[in-house]
Design an enzyme around this catalytic site. Sequence first.
Site, mmCIF file in Angstrom:
data_model
loop_
_atom_site.group_PDB
_atom_site.id
_atom_site.type_symbol
_atom_site.label_atom_id
_atom_site.label_comp_id
_atom_site.label_asym_id
_atom_site.label_seq_id
_atom_site.Cartn_x
_atom_site.Cartn_y
_atom_site.Cartn_z
ATOM 1 N N HIS A 1 -33.840 107.120 25.579
ATOM 2 C CA HIS A 1 -33.278 107.692 24.521
ATOM 3 C C HIS A 1 -33.859 108.623 23.873
ATOM 4 O O HIS A 1 -33.651 108.551 22.703
ATOM 5 C CB HIS A 1 -31.953 106.706 23.677
ATOM 6 C CG HIS A 1 -31.551 106.017 24.717
ATOM 7 N ND1 HIS A 1 -30.038 106.496 25.699
ATOM 8 C CD2 HIS A 1 -31.329 104.658 25.286
ATOM 9 C CE1 HIS A 1 -29.762 105.304 26.537
ATOM 10 N NE2 HIS A 1 -29.864 104.797 25.917
ATOM 11 N N ASP B 1 -33.686 99.867 22.624
ATOM 12 C CA ASP B 1 -32.778 99.362 23.759
ATOM 13 C C ASP B 1 -32.571 100.433 25.225
ATOM 14 O O ASP B 1 -33.376 102.181 25.196
ATOM 15 C CB ASP B 1 -30.405 99.794 24.262
ATOM 16 C CG ASP B 1 -30.725 101.465 23.272
ATOM 17 O OD1 ASP B 1 -30.922 102.048 22.941
ATOM 18 O OD2 ASP B 1 -29.337 102.041 24.332
ATOM 19 N N GLU B 2 -32.118 100.190 26.448
ATOM 20 C CA GLU B 2 -32.404 100.909 27.482
ATOM 21 C C GLU B 2 -33.903 101.891 27.483
ATOM 22 O O GLU B 2 -33.402 103.052 27.989
ATOM 23 C CB GLU B 2 -31.467 101.457 27.980
ATOM 24 C CG GLU B 2 -29.652 100.962 28.076
ATOM 25 C CD GLU B 2 -28.796 101.519 27.918
ATOM 26 O OE1 GLU B 2 -27.757 101.107 28.219
ATOM 27 O OE2 GLU B 2 -28.506 102.902 26.662
ATOM 28 N N ASP C 1 -15.270 102.734 22.794
ATOM 29 C CA ASP C 1 -15.201 104.070 23.854
ATOM 30 C C ASP C 1 -14.641 103.322 25.126
ATOM 31 O O ASP C 1 -14.677 104.165 26.282
ATOM 32 C CB ASP C 1 -17.260 104.494 23.944
ATOM 33 C CG ASP C 1 -17.381 103.648 24.874
ATOM 34 O OD1 ASP C 1 -17.621 102.154 24.299
ATOM 35 O OD2 ASP C 1 -18.693 104.001 25.289
ATOM 36 N N ASP D 1 -31.071 110.877 20.241
ATOM 37 C CA ASP D 1 -30.610 110.411 21.424
ATOM 38 C C ASP D 1 -31.034 111.276 22.603
ATOM 39 O O ASP D 1 -31.119 112.599 22.096
ATOM 40 C CB ASP D 1 -29.459 109.412 21.746
ATOM 41 C CG ASP D 1 -29.075 108.651 22.677
ATOM 42 O OD1 ASP D 1 -30.079 108.324 23.508
ATOM 43 O OD2 ASP D 1 -28.298 107.511 22.524
HETATM 44 C C1 ACM Z 1 -26.009 100.981 23.644
HETATM 45 O O1 ACM Z 1 -24.625 100.137 24.423
HETATM 46 N N1 ACM Z 1 -26.978 101.263 24.858
HETATM 47 C C2 ACM Z 1 -26.491 100.131 22.534
#
Ligand code: ACM
Length: 763
Positions: free
Chosen positions: A269, A330-331, A424, A196
Amino acid sequence: MRKLLTVFLLTLIAIPGSSQFLLRYPVIPKPQTLLALSGDFNLNNEVAFFVEDRSSVSAVKKETQQFRDKVQKYYGLDIRHTKSEGYRSCIYIWLDSASIPPEGYMMFINKNDINIYGSKAGVFYALESLFQLIQPGVNQGEWIIPSCNIIDYPRFSWRGMHLDVARHFFQKDYVKQYLRYMAMYKLNTFHWHLTDDQGWRIEIKKYPLLTSIGGWRDSTLLGHFSEPVDRYDRTRYGGYYTQEEIKEVVRFADSLHITVVPEIEMPGHARALLSAYPELGSGAKQNAAGTWGVFTEVMWPREETFSTLKGILDEVCLLFPGKYIHIGGDECPKEEWSKSEFCQNFMKDNHLKDEDELQSYFIQRIVTYLGTKNKKAIGWDEILEGGLADGAAVMSWRGEDGGIAAAKSHHDVVMTPVSHCYFDYYQSKNPGEPLAIGGYLPLNKVYSYDPVPASLTETEKKHILGVQANLWTEYIPTFAQVEYMIFPRMAALSEVAWSRKEIKNYDEFLSRAIRHMDFYSNMRANYSRAIYDIDATYSPAPNGNGILLSLSTIAPYGDIRYNYGGMVNLGDSAYYEPILITSSRSLRACIFTGEERMGNDFTQSFRYHKAMGKTVTLRKQPAPAYNTGGAFSLVDGITGRTPWTGSEWLGWWGDTLDVVIDLGKVDSIRRVGIYSLHDEGSWIWRPSITNVYTSVDGIHYERMTGLPVILSASGEPDIEVDTRERFPARYVKVIVQGRGIIPMGSPGSGYPAWLFVSEIIVE
Ligand code: ACM
């Protein structure tokens, strides 16, 4: 062995539900069928494993050895293998993969012997269930297993737990412990989030800078990401797993019937990768990130980016024998791509109409490459945007929509929505909880999840492989805190993943979960006792004087006791019905089971005044995010704690509080006070102007004389208007103007300030 299948089907019968039964059979996840029987099997040093087919002995050696080691460790007993039936009682194992569903098992326990049927995985799960059934016998030092017939198999084939080791790094022995915890709950897929922005954690021999540079960051954010002033721990932080360590973890997982799915994030990421090889992105020099969130620096679609990713995946595919490789997706912010001439030309040359299609192109190339290596790609639901290559599976995290769309277009899906699967998130509203990313995911909400959306057809439903919970570790620096966040929520997840929904029952699950808290203690694992939290709700007293306080808990056993003094003890009043509060006092409450205190004390102070519990009309509504208790919370006698949480304060952004309180009858008053909050770091400022008006008829108001003064004594309102002599009034109108624009030099300068008020007192 065909006849076993018949037995299997015939024995699908209901499970009795008495509490006696529950205490005797605390298996989690709940077996599909469990027929309780009377009598007990005595577990002692005379018991041995007898593997019926001698050629199978070595095949299940690992499974039986693990059971043996645990029984030795926790109960001090030695369960051997025997070749003869000279032992008084045996655990017979019949290896059978043909007639029992995958990963399923049958286990028949009576006072003389135990018979287990299943494949290797099935035998392993049978022994996990068997271990959870061990309990004290009548005499000190004796252990028994209660008789029963169990027929069991999983609802889903993907029963996952994720662990982020990039934000915080956990050495391999912790990872192995995490796997043991998963195995206890028959979870079979470990999603290892290895890369990440904040760190690259897997050794890649061809690209050593990934770990020597990308494995380390110079600083780590302190406190919460949302705090307006960033504070950092400047200690260099990092680490990674060598390939030998990875192999060791993968082998260990295999011995627990767990498949490891590694995640290599792309194209976003990627700050850690780009810190080592900036030429795979914009070329700008950068570091692995020391803070959290989403970063604009991403990989660019250069040929060397793809060739490097292929080189990385070549090694990853060799290390992880499972079918799936997770490729993130993602993102991924698109700003760099939309501003770069290289990326725009690349899009033209490849007939990609926008940046979403570029992301899709990127992912498709990787999916295709993995296909040539006989691997399947899985990615976060963003990989659907712009079109998804055949054969790729989707992890639906932003809700279920991605998963539904994927299943409808014939892609396999793992459900892991933030709403039910993000461990989390906070699991308790207790003000003493360790800092977490936010959100609220209590045990019952995890338990309530059904991963198969009703909107899918029967054929589409087959694409739902299963369910997984994710543990992102921005706010989880230690393994003890990892344990705290997963226990007992992982137990609830396991029942979502394993047990048919028809047999699930939350209250009954809770009784078993409480037995598991003893297991956690025995394992010296940290866990949350949030099920013993006491929840309070407040309402106006029926006669308009004071408030009614209702206490509740989700704990299945125990009594709430309370007092108005120090530590609550067994002799204090038991809570039966809402408590009337008509004076200033401080209440403490706690749950007792027998003589044992469970959970944390609940405490709440009340400040009595004439407006407490009276009718309040808000002429301007607070911001929805800070309107938990509504208008009544301004007169509930609760003056708001610091550090503040949203629930006790009403908040207006750049606006005015405008409120009328009706005391119900003309009363004699002299003082009005306001509890407001001042926290510049959170853009919350004490108001600038306060005006109070009173009226006897609700039509004609007069401004209260006396200047508003700012007080600072703790426990007192911070603004008050005091006329110094009593006068008659029934209605009190309070208009408080927020601070306006935040001045230069303060966090949020140039933006409107927040106005937070918790209570308006009238005396
Ligand atoms: C994520 O929680 N960005 C997959």
